[in-house]
Scaffold this motif. Structure first.
Motif, PDB file in Angstrom:
ATOM      1  N   LEU A 204       0.837  -1.199   0.000  1.00 22.67           N
ATOM      2  CA  LEU A 204       0.000   0.000   0.000  1.00 22.67           C
ATOM      3  C   LEU A 204       0.874   1.253   0.000  1.00 22.67           C
ATOM      4  CD1 LEU A 204      -2.647  -1.011   2.716  1.00 22.67           C
ATOM      5  CD2 LEU A 204      -2.566  -1.646   0.288  1.00 22.67           C
ATOM      6  N   THR A 205       0.406   2.270  -0.656  1.00 16.44           N
ATOM      7  CA  THR A 205       1.063   3.573  -0.647  1.00 16.44           C
ATOM      8  C   THR A 205      -0.031   4.637  -0.731  1.00 16.44           C
ATOM      9  OG1 THR A 205       2.810   4.922  -1.653  1.00 16.44           O
ATOM     10  CG2 THR A 205       1.394   3.668  -3.155  1.00 16.44           C
ATOM     11  N   GLY A 206       0.348   5.861  -0.936  1.00 16.89           N
ATOM     12  CA  GLY A 206      -0.646   6.932  -1.013  1.00 16.89           C
ATOM     13  C   GLY A 206       0.037   8.273  -1.101  1.00 16.89           C
ATOM     14  N   THR A 207      -0.743   9.317  -0.942  1.00 15.66           N
ATOM     15  CA  THR A 207      -0.168  10.652  -0.931  1.00 15.66           C
ATOM     16  C   THR A 207       0.556  10.883   0.391  1.00 15.66           C
ATOM     17  OG1 THR A 207      -2.141  11.649   0.037  1.00 15.66           O
ATOM     18  CG2 THR A 207      -2.071  11.456  -2.377  1.00 15.66           C
ATOM     19  N   TYR A 208       1.350  11.926   0.416  1.00 12.92           N
ATOM     20  CA  TYR A 208       2.083  12.216   1.648  1.00 12.92           C
ATOM     21  C   TYR A 208       1.125  12.427   2.832  1.00 12.92           C
ATOM     22  CZ  TYR A 208       5.514  14.239   4.834  1.00 12.92           C
ATOM     23  OH  TYR A 208       6.324  14.503   5.919  1.00 12.92           O
ATOM     24  N   PRO A 209       0.067  13.220   2.693  1.00 13.33           N
ATOM     25  CA  PRO A 209      -0.876  13.372   3.816  1.00 13.33           C
ATOM     26  C   PRO A 209      -1.524  12.055   4.221  1.00 13.33           C
ATOM     27  CG  PRO A 209      -1.197  15.131   2.224  1.00 13.33           C
ATOM     28  CD  PRO A 209      -0.275  14.128   1.588  1.00 13.33           C
ATOM     29  N   GLN A 210      -1.858  11.192   3.262  1.00 10.16           N
ATOM     30  CA  GLN A 210      -2.462   9.907   3.600  1.00 10.16           C
ATOM     31  C   GLN A 210      -1.489   9.023   4.383  1.00 10.16           C
ATOM     32  OE1 GLN A 210      -3.561   8.572  -0.358  1.00 10.16           O
ATOM     33  NE2 GLN A 210      -5.739   9.032  -0.007  1.00 10.16           N
ATOM     34  N   VAL A 211      -0.248   8.962   3.907  1.00 12.55           N
ATOM     35  CA  VAL A 211       0.761   8.142   4.589  1.00 12.55           C
ATOM     36  C   VAL A 211       1.051   8.701   5.974  1.00 12.55           C
ATOM     37  CG1 VAL A 211       3.166   7.420   4.538  1.00 12.55           C
ATOM     38  CG2 VAL A 211       1.789   7.300   2.454  1.00 12.55           C
ATOM     39  N   LYS A 212       1.145  10.011   6.070  1.00 11.04           N
ATOM     40  CA  LYS A 212       1.426  10.637   7.359  1.00 11.04           C
ATOM     41  C   LYS A 212       0.294  10.370   8.353  1.00 11.04           C
ATOM     42  CE  LYS A 212       2.754  15.032   9.464  1.00 11.04           C
ATOM     43  NZ  LYS A 212       3.037  16.474   9.215  1.00 11.04           N
ATOM     44  N   ALA A 213      -0.950  10.457   7.895  1.00 13.76           N
ATOM     45  CA  ALA A 213      -2.095  10.196   8.770  1.00 13.76           C
ATOM     46  C   ALA A 213      -2.124   8.736   9.227  1.00 13.76           C
ATOM     47  CB  ALA A 213      -3.389  10.556   8.047  1.00 13.76           C
ATOM     48  N   THR A 214      -1.810   7.829   8.295  1.00 14.73           N
ATOM     49  CA  THR A 214      -1.792   6.404   8.652  1.00 14.73           C
ATOM     50  C   THR A 214      -0.683   6.103   9.652  1.00 14.73           C
ATOM     51  OG1 THR A 214      -2.632   5.849   6.455  1.00 14.73           O
ATOM     52  CG2 THR A 214      -1.662   4.061   7.738  1.00 14.73           C
ATOM     53  N   ALA A 215       0.503   6.662   9.417  1.00 18.93           N
ATOM     54  CA  ALA A 215       1.620   6.442  10.334  1.00 18.93           C
ATOM     55  C   ALA A 215       1.296   6.992  11.725  1.00 18.93           C
ATOM     56  CB  ALA A 215       2.879   7.109   9.778  1.00 18.93           C
ATOM     57  N   LYS A 216       0.585   8.105  11.757  1.00 21.33           N
ATOM     58  CA  LYS A 216       0.204   8.676  13.045  1.00 21.33           C
ATOM     59  C   LYS A 216      -0.735   7.744  13.804  1.00 21.33           C
ATOM     60  CE  LYS A 216      -1.711  12.867  15.122  1.00 21.33           C
ATOM     61  NZ  LYS A 216      -2.292  14.212  14.859  1.00 21.33           N
ATOM     62  N   GLN A 217      -1.641   7.097  13.093  1.00 22.33           N
ATOM     63  CA  GLN A 217      -2.564   6.149  13.738  1.00 22.33           C
ATOM     64  C   GLN A 217      -1.798   4.995  14.393  1.00 22.33           C
ATOM     65  OE1 GLN A 217      -5.680   6.540  14.245  1.00 22.33           O
ATOM     66  NE2 GLN A 217      -6.830   7.235  12.462  1.00 22.33           N
ATOM     67  N   TYR A 218      -0.716   4.590  13.776  1.00 23.76           N
ATOM     68  CA  TYR A 218       0.070   3.459  14.288  1.00 23.76           C
ATOM     69  C   TYR A 218       1.291   3.918  15.097  1.00 23.76           C
ATOM     70  CZ  TYR A 218      -2.655   0.164  11.536  1.00 23.76           C
ATOM     71  OH  TYR A 218      -3.676  -0.613  11.029  1.00 23.76           O
ATOM     72  N   ARG A 219       1.372   5.218  15.320  1.00 23.91           N
ATOM     73  CA  ARG A 219       2.481   5.796  16.087  1.00 23.91           C
ATOM     74  C   ARG A 219       3.836   5.445  15.473  1.00 23.91           C
ATOM     75  NH1 ARG A 219       0.612   5.193  22.459  1.00 23.91           N
ATOM     76  NH2 ARG A 219      -1.486   6.038  22.170  1.00 23.91           N
ATOM     77  N   VAL A 220       3.896   5.527  14.185  1.00 25.55           N
ATOM     78  CA  VAL A 220       5.129   5.226  13.453  1.00 25.55           C
ATOM     79  C   VAL A 220       5.824   6.538  13.091  1.00 25.55           C
ATOM     80  CG1 VAL A 220       6.070   4.302  11.299  1.00 25.55           C
ATOM     81  CG2 VAL A 220       4.308   3.034  12.556  1.00 25.55           C
ATOM     82  N   TYR A 221       7.104   6.578  13.390  1.00 22.03           N
ATOM     83  CA  TYR A 221       7.910   7.746  13.014  1.00 22.03           C
ATOM     84  C   TYR A 221       8.579   7.478  11.667  1.00 22.03           C
ATOM     85  CZ  TYR A 221      12.219  10.431  12.651  1.00 22.03           C
ATOM     86  OH  TYR A 221      13.238  11.206  12.180  1.00 22.03           O
ATOM     87  N   PHE A 222       8.610   8.506  10.798  1.00 23.15           N
ATOM     88  CA  PHE A 222       9.392   8.388   9.559  1.00 23.15           C
ATOM     89  C   PHE A 222       9.870   9.786   9.159  1.00 23.15           C
ATOM     90  CE2 PHE A 222       5.169   9.366   8.030  1.00 23.15           C
ATOM     91  CZ  PHE A 222       5.361  10.149   6.902  1.00 23.15           C
ATOM     92  N   SER A 223      10.951   9.804   8.403  1.00 18.65           N
ATOM     93  CA  SER A 223      11.622  11.083   8.101  1.00 18.65           C
ATOM     94  C   SER A 223      11.696  11.391   6.615  1.00 18.65           C
ATOM     95  CB  SER A 223      13.043  11.048   8.673  1.00 18.65           C
ATOM     96  OG  SER A 223      13.826  10.058   8.017  1.00 18.65           O
ATOM     97  N   SER A 224      10.881  10.759   5.792  1.00 19.30           N
ATOM     98  CA  SER A 224      10.957  11.044   4.346  1.00 19.30           C
ATOM     99  C   SER A 224      10.479  12.477   4.083  1.00 19.30           C
ATOM    100  CB  SER A 224      10.101  10.049   3.558  1.00 19.30           C
ATOM    101  OG  SER A 224       8.733  10.182   3.909  1.00 19.30           O
ATOM    102  N   PRO A 225      11.074  13.129   3.106  1.00 18.70           N
ATOM    103  CA  PRO A 225      10.718  14.528   2.833  1.00 18.70           C
ATOM    104  C   PRO A 225       9.358  14.653   2.157  1.00 18.70           C
ATOM    105  CG  PRO A 225      12.278  13.746   1.214  1.00 18.70           C
ATOM    106  CD  PRO A 225      12.135  12.644   2.226  1.00 18.70           C
ATOM    107  N   PRO A 226       8.637  15.710   2.445  1.00 18.84           N
ATOM    108  CA  PRO A 226       7.364  15.945   1.748  1.00 18.84           C
ATOM    109  C   PRO A 226       7.619  16.241   0.273  1.00 18.84           C
ATOM    110  CG  PRO A 226       7.954  17.842   3.084  1.00 18.84           C
ATOM    111  CD  PRO A 226       8.937  16.766   3.425  1.00 18.84           C
ATOM    112  N   PRO A 227       6.620  16.078  -0.587  1.00 17.50           N
ATOM    113  CA  PRO A 227       6.828  16.234  -2.029  1.00 17.50           C
ATOM    114  C   PRO A 227       7.274  17.632  -2.438  1.00 17.50           C
ATOM    115  CG  PRO A 227       4.529  15.721  -1.511  1.00 17.50           C
ATOM    116  CD  PRO A 227       5.268  15.657  -0.243  1.00 17.50           C
TER     117      PRO A 227
END
Length: 285
Positions: A204-227
Protein backbone atom coordinates in the motif's frame (compact mmCIF):
# COMPACT_ATOMS: atom_id res chain seq x y z
CA UNK A 1 31.47 -8.60 167.60
CA UNK A 2 32.54 -10.10 164.25
CA UNK A 3 31.13 -13.44 165.26
CA UNK A 4 27.75 -11.85 165.85
CA UNK A 5 27.71 -10.15 162.36
CA UNK A 6 28.56 -13.39 160.56
CA UNK A 7 25.86 -15.25 162.43
CA UNK A 8 23.21 -12.65 161.46
CA UNK A 9 24.16 -12.81 157.73
CA UNK A 10 24.03 -16.60 157.68
CA UNK A 11 20.60 -16.59 159.24
CA UNK A 12 19.27 -14.21 156.64
CA UNK A 13 20.64 -16.34 153.75
CA UNK A 14 19.02 -19.44 155.16
CA UNK A 15 15.69 -17.69 155.56
CA UNK A 16 15.59 -16.27 151.97
CA UNK A 17 14.23 -19.45 150.20
CA UNK A 18 11.51 -19.83 152.75
CA UNK A 19 10.44 -16.21 152.29
CA UNK A 20 10.38 -16.52 148.44
CA UNK A 21 8.18 -19.60 148.46
CA UNK A 22 4.94 -17.76 149.34
CA UNK A 23 5.68 -15.16 146.63
CA UNK A 24 6.10 -17.86 143.90
CA UNK A 25 2.90 -19.48 145.00
CA UNK A 26 1.00 -16.20 144.75
CA UNK A 27 2.43 -15.54 141.24
CA UNK A 28 1.43 -19.01 140.06
CA UNK A 29 -2.07 -18.48 141.32
CA UNK A 30 -2.41 -15.32 139.30
CA UNK A 31 -1.35 -16.96 135.90
CA UNK A 32 -4.15 -18.54 133.74
CA UNK A 33 -4.14 -22.23 133.42
CA UNK A 34 -2.59 -23.56 130.13
CA UNK A 35 -4.97 -25.29 127.68
CA UNK A 36 -4.10 -28.86 127.00
CA UNK A 37 -2.86 -29.56 123.43
CA UNK A 38 -5.04 -32.14 121.72
CA UNK A 39 -3.71 -34.36 118.94
CA UNK A 40 -4.90 -33.43 115.37
CA UNK A 41 -6.72 -36.69 114.95
CA UNK A 42 -8.74 -36.00 118.09
CA UNK A 43 -9.74 -32.51 116.81
CA UNK A 44 -11.91 -34.10 114.09
CA UNK A 45 -13.15 -37.06 116.11
CA UNK A 46 -16.25 -35.16 117.18
CA UNK A 47 -19.28 -34.64 114.82
CA UNK A 48 -18.54 -30.93 114.62
CA UNK A 49 -14.93 -31.66 113.70
CA UNK A 50 -15.94 -34.10 110.99
CA UNK A 51 -18.36 -31.57 109.51
CA UNK A 52 -15.60 -28.94 109.52
CA UNK A 53 -13.24 -31.35 107.79
CA UNK A 54 -15.84 -32.14 105.14
CA UNK A 55 -16.44 -28.42 104.63
CA UNK A 56 -12.73 -27.84 104.11
CA UNK A 57 -12.60 -30.66 101.56
CA UNK A 58 -15.64 -29.23 99.72
CA UNK A 59 -14.13 -25.76 99.70
CA UNK A 60 -10.88 -27.15 98.35
CA UNK A 61 -12.74 -29.02 95.61
CA UNK A 62 -14.78 -25.96 94.70
CA UNK A 63 -11.64 -23.86 94.48
CA UNK A 64 -9.97 -26.50 92.32
CA UNK A 65 -13.06 -26.73 90.07
CA UNK A 66 -13.21 -22.98 89.64
CA UNK A 67 -9.51 -22.90 88.76
CA UNK A 68 -9.93 -25.74 86.23
CA UNK A 69 -12.94 -24.03 84.67
CA UNK A 70 -11.02 -20.76 84.42
CA UNK A 71 -8.05 -22.57 82.90
CA UNK A 72 -10.25 -24.25 80.27
CA UNK A 73 -11.94 -20.96 79.42
CA UNK A 74 -8.56 -19.24 79.08
CA UNK A 75 -7.29 -22.03 76.84
CA UNK A 76 -10.42 -21.86 74.67
CA UNK A 77 -10.10 -18.08 74.39
CA UNK A 78 -6.44 -18.39 73.44
CA UNK A 79 -7.23 -20.99 70.76
CA UNK A 80 -10.09 -18.90 69.37
CA UNK A 81 -7.90 -15.81 69.25
CA UNK A 82 -5.13 -17.74 67.53
CA UNK A 83 -7.56 -19.14 64.97
CA UNK A 84 -8.99 -15.68 64.31
CA UNK A 85 -5.52 -14.20 63.81
CA UNK A 86 -4.57 -17.05 61.48
CA UNK A 87 -7.76 -16.62 59.45
CA UNK A 88 -7.20 -12.86 59.26
CA UNK A 89 -3.66 -13.16 57.95
CA UNK A 90 -4.69 -15.97 55.60
CA UNK A 91 -7.46 -13.73 54.24
CA UNK A 92 -5.08 -10.80 53.87
CA UNK A 93 -2.62 -13.06 52.07
CA UNK A 94 -5.32 -14.19 49.66
CA UNK A 95 -6.35 -10.56 49.08
CA UNK A 96 -2.73 -9.69 48.30
CA UNK A 97 -2.54 -12.57 45.81
CA UNK A 98 -5.74 -11.42 44.15
CA UNK A 99 -4.45 -7.84 44.00
CA UNK A 100 -1.22 -9.01 42.37
CA UNK A 101 -3.15 -11.19 39.92
CA UNK A 102 -5.46 -8.28 39.07
CA UNK A 103 -2.51 -5.97 38.60
CA UNK A 104 -0.77 -8.49 36.33
CA UNK A 105 -4.00 -8.98 34.38
CA UNK A 106 -4.31 -5.24 33.93
CA UNK A 107 -0.75 -5.05 32.71
CA UNK A 108 -1.28 -7.91 30.27
CA UNK A 109 -4.62 -6.59 29.04
CA UNK A 110 -3.60 -2.95 28.93
CA UNK A 111 -2.51 -2.16 25.37
CA UNK A 112 -1.60 1.11 23.72
CA UNK A 113 -4.24 2.78 21.60
CA UNK A 114 -2.67 1.95 18.28
CA UNK A 115 -4.14 1.57 14.84
CA UNK A 116 -7.27 3.06 13.32
CA UNK A 117 -8.97 3.97 10.08
CA UNK A 118 -6.87 4.82 7.03
CA UNK A 119 -7.29 5.34 3.31
CA UNK A 120 -4.44 4.42 0.96
CA UNK A 121 -3.93 3.00 -2.54
CA UNK A 122 -3.50 -0.71 -3.24
CA UNK A 123 -1.25 -2.41 -5.82
CA UNK A 124 -3.62 -1.44 -8.62
CA UNK A 125 -3.95 2.17 -7.49
CA UNK A 126 -7.49 1.65 -6.20
CA UNK A 127 -8.49 3.23 -2.87
CA UNK A 128 -8.38 0.81 0.03
CA UNK A 129 -9.27 1.30 3.68
CA UNK A 130 -8.63 -0.58 6.90
CA UNK A 131 -12.13 -2.05 6.65
CA UNK A 132 -10.94 -4.23 3.75
CA UNK A 133 -8.93 -6.31 6.24
CA UNK A 134 -11.68 -6.92 8.78
CA UNK A 135 -12.37 -10.53 9.63
CA UNK A 136 -8.69 -11.55 9.52
CA UNK A 137 -5.53 -10.74 11.41
CA UNK A 138 -3.37 -8.11 9.75
CA UNK A 139 0.41 -8.04 10.14
CA UNK A 140 1.58 -4.55 9.17
CA UNK A 141 5.10 -3.29 8.45
CA UNK A 142 6.04 0.29 7.55
CA UNK A 143 9.10 0.75 5.30
CA UNK A 144 10.27 1.94 1.89
CA UNK A 145 11.36 0.21 -1.29
CA UNK A 146 14.83 1.84 -1.38
CA UNK A 147 15.71 0.56 2.08
CA UNK A 148 19.15 -1.09 1.76
CA UNK A 149 18.99 -3.75 4.47
CA UNK A 150 16.58 -3.49 7.40
CA UNK A 151 13.33 -3.52 5.44
CA UNK A 152 14.29 -6.53 3.30
CA UNK A 153 15.45 -8.42 6.40
CA UNK A 154 12.23 -7.71 8.30
CA UNK A 155 10.00 -8.55 5.35
CA UNK A 156 11.86 -11.83 4.82
CA UNK A 157 11.37 -12.61 8.51
CA UNK A 158 7.67 -11.78 8.17
CA UNK A 159 7.36 -14.11 5.16
CA UNK A 160 9.16 -16.95 6.94
CA UNK A 161 6.99 -16.57 10.04
CA UNK A 162 3.83 -16.68 7.94
CA UNK A 163 4.96 -19.83 6.15
CA UNK A 164 5.81 -21.42 9.51
CA UNK A 165 2.22 -21.20 10.71
CA UNK A 166 -0.10 -24.14 10.24
CA UNK A 167 -1.47 -24.18 6.66
CA UNK A 168 -4.98 -23.26 7.76
CA UNK A 169 -3.72 -20.51 10.08
CA UNK A 170 -1.61 -18.93 7.34
CA UNK A 171 -4.78 -17.79 5.61
CA UNK A 172 -6.02 -16.13 8.79
CA UNK A 173 -3.22 -13.53 8.67
CA UNK A 174 -2.85 -10.90 5.92
CA UNK A 175 0.68 -9.46 5.59
CA UNK A 176 0.70 -5.75 4.67
CA UNK A 177 3.54 -3.44 3.63
CA UNK A 178 2.87 0.32 3.86
CA UNK A 179 5.37 2.68 2.27
CA UNK A 180 6.58 5.71 4.25
CA UNK A 181 8.29 7.19 1.18
CA UNK A 182 5.40 8.32 -1.04
CA UNK A 183 7.66 10.66 -2.99
CA UNK A 184 9.49 7.72 -4.60
CA UNK A 185 7.22 4.76 -3.86
CA UNK A 186 4.38 5.02 -6.33
CA UNK A 187 1.87 2.22 -6.94
CA UNK A 188 4.02 0.42 -9.52
CA UNK A 189 7.17 0.53 -7.39
CA UNK A 190 5.37 -0.90 -4.37
CA UNK A 191 3.64 -3.59 -6.48
CA UNK A 192 6.95 -4.89 -7.81
CA UNK A 193 8.65 -4.65 -4.46
CA UNK A 194 6.25 -6.82 -2.47
CA UNK A 195 6.47 -9.61 -5.04
CA UNK A 196 10.04 -10.24 -3.93
CA UNK A 197 9.03 -11.42 -0.46
CA UNK A 198 5.70 -13.25 -0.37
CA UNK A 199 2.88 -13.95 -2.85
CA UNK A 200 0.23 -12.79 -0.37
CA UNK A 201 2.04 -9.65 0.81
CA UNK A 202 -0.13 -6.59 0.17
CA UNK A 203 1.62 -3.34 -0.83
CA UNK A 204 0.00 0.00 0.00
CA UNK A 205 1.06 3.57 -0.65
CA UNK A 206 -0.65 6.93 -1.01
CA UNK A 207 -0.17 10.65 -0.93
CA UNK A 208 2.08 12.22 1.65
CA UNK A 209 -0.88 13.37 3.82
CA UNK A 210 -2.46 9.91 3.60
CA UNK A 211 0.76 8.14 4.59
CA UNK A 212 1.43 10.64 7.36
CA UNK A 213 -2.09 10.20 8.77
CA UNK A 214 -1.79 6.40 8.65
CA UNK A 215 1.62 6.44 10.33
CA UNK A 216 0.20 8.68 13.05
CA UNK A 217 -2.56 6.15 13.74
CA UNK A 218 0.07 3.46 14.29
CA UNK A 219 2.48 5.80 16.09
CA UNK A 220 5.13 5.23 13.45
CA UNK A 221 7.91 7.75 13.01
CA UNK A 222 9.39 8.39 9.56
CA UNK A 223 11.62 11.08 8.10
CA UNK A 224 10.96 11.04 4.35
CA UNK A 225 10.72 14.53 2.83
CA UNK A 226 7.36 15.94 1.75
CA UNK A 227 6.83 16.23 -2.03
CA UNK A 228 7.24 20.03 -2.05
CA UNK A 229 10.71 19.80 -0.58
CA UNK A 230 13.47 20.09 -3.16
CA UNK A 231 16.01 17.28 -2.84
CA UNK A 232 17.60 14.60 -4.97
CA UNK A 233 16.22 11.09 -4.92
CA UNK A 234 19.24 9.59 -3.19
CA UNK A 235 18.17 9.74 0.44
CA UNK A 236 17.42 7.31 3.22
CA UNK A 237 14.29 7.30 5.33
CA UNK A 238 14.59 6.82 9.06
CA UNK A 239 11.52 5.03 10.45
CA UNK A 240 10.20 2.84 13.25
CA UNK A 241 11.08 -0.84 12.90
CA UNK A 242 8.07 -2.79 14.12
CA UNK A 243 5.50 -5.20 12.79
CA UNK A 244 2.04 -4.65 14.21
CA UNK A 245 -0.43 -7.49 14.61
CA UNK A 246 -4.05 -6.35 14.47
CA UNK A 247 -6.95 -8.65 15.28
CA UNK A 248 -9.95 -9.32 12.99
CA UNK A 249 -11.80 -6.41 14.62
CA UNK A 250 -8.98 -4.02 13.73
CA UNK A 251 -7.68 -3.73 17.30
CA UNK A 252 -4.01 -3.79 18.19
CA UNK A 253 -2.81 -7.12 19.57
CA UNK A 254 0.99 -7.22 19.55
CA UNK A 255 4.15 -5.57 18.24
CA UNK A 256 7.10 -7.57 16.93
CA UNK A 257 10.43 -5.79 17.20
CA UNK A 258 13.60 -6.36 15.26
CA UNK A 259 15.05 -8.45 18.08
CA UNK A 260 12.35 -11.14 17.82
CA UNK A 261 13.17 -14.40 16.09
CA UNK A 262 10.95 -16.10 13.54
CA UNK A 263 9.97 -18.78 16.05
CA UNK A 264 9.02 -16.21 18.66
CA UNK A 265 6.81 -14.47 16.11
CA UNK A 266 5.19 -17.79 15.21
CA UNK A 267 4.57 -18.71 18.86
CA UNK A 268 3.04 -15.37 19.73
CA UNK A 269 0.91 -15.27 16.60
CA UNK A 270 -0.39 -18.78 17.28
CA UNK A 271 -1.31 -17.75 20.81
CA UNK A 272 -3.16 -14.64 19.65
CA UNK A 273 -5.08 -16.62 17.03
CA UNK A 274 -6.02 -19.23 19.63
CA UNK A 275 -7.09 -16.61 22.18
CA UNK A 276 -9.22 -14.78 19.65
CA UNK A 277 -10.96 -17.90 18.40
CA UNK A 278 -11.62 -19.10 21.95
CA UNK A 279 -13.59 -15.90 22.61
CA UNK A 280 -15.00 -15.02 19.20
CA UNK A 281 -15.12 -18.17 17.10
CA UNK A 282 -13.07 -19.29 14.14
CA UNK A 283 -11.38 -16.75 11.91
CA UNK A 284 -12.63 -17.01 8.34
CA UNK A 285 -10.18 -18.20 5.72
Amino acid sequence: MLKQLFATAAARVAAAPRAAAPMRAASAALRPAARPIRPLARMYSTPAGEEAAKKEVRDLRNQTGRFSSLAYRSLALMLATGAAIYMYFDLEKEKAKQAIAARDADQSVGKPKLGGPFTLADEQGAPITDAAFRGKFMLVYFGFTNCPDICPEELEKMAEALDSLAPNDQLKVVPVFISVDPKRDDVAAVREYVKEFHPRLRGLTGTYPQVKATAKQYRVYFSSPPPEEECDDDYLVDHSIFMYLMDPAGQFVDAYGKNLTVQQMVDRTNKHIGDWEAQNGKVRV
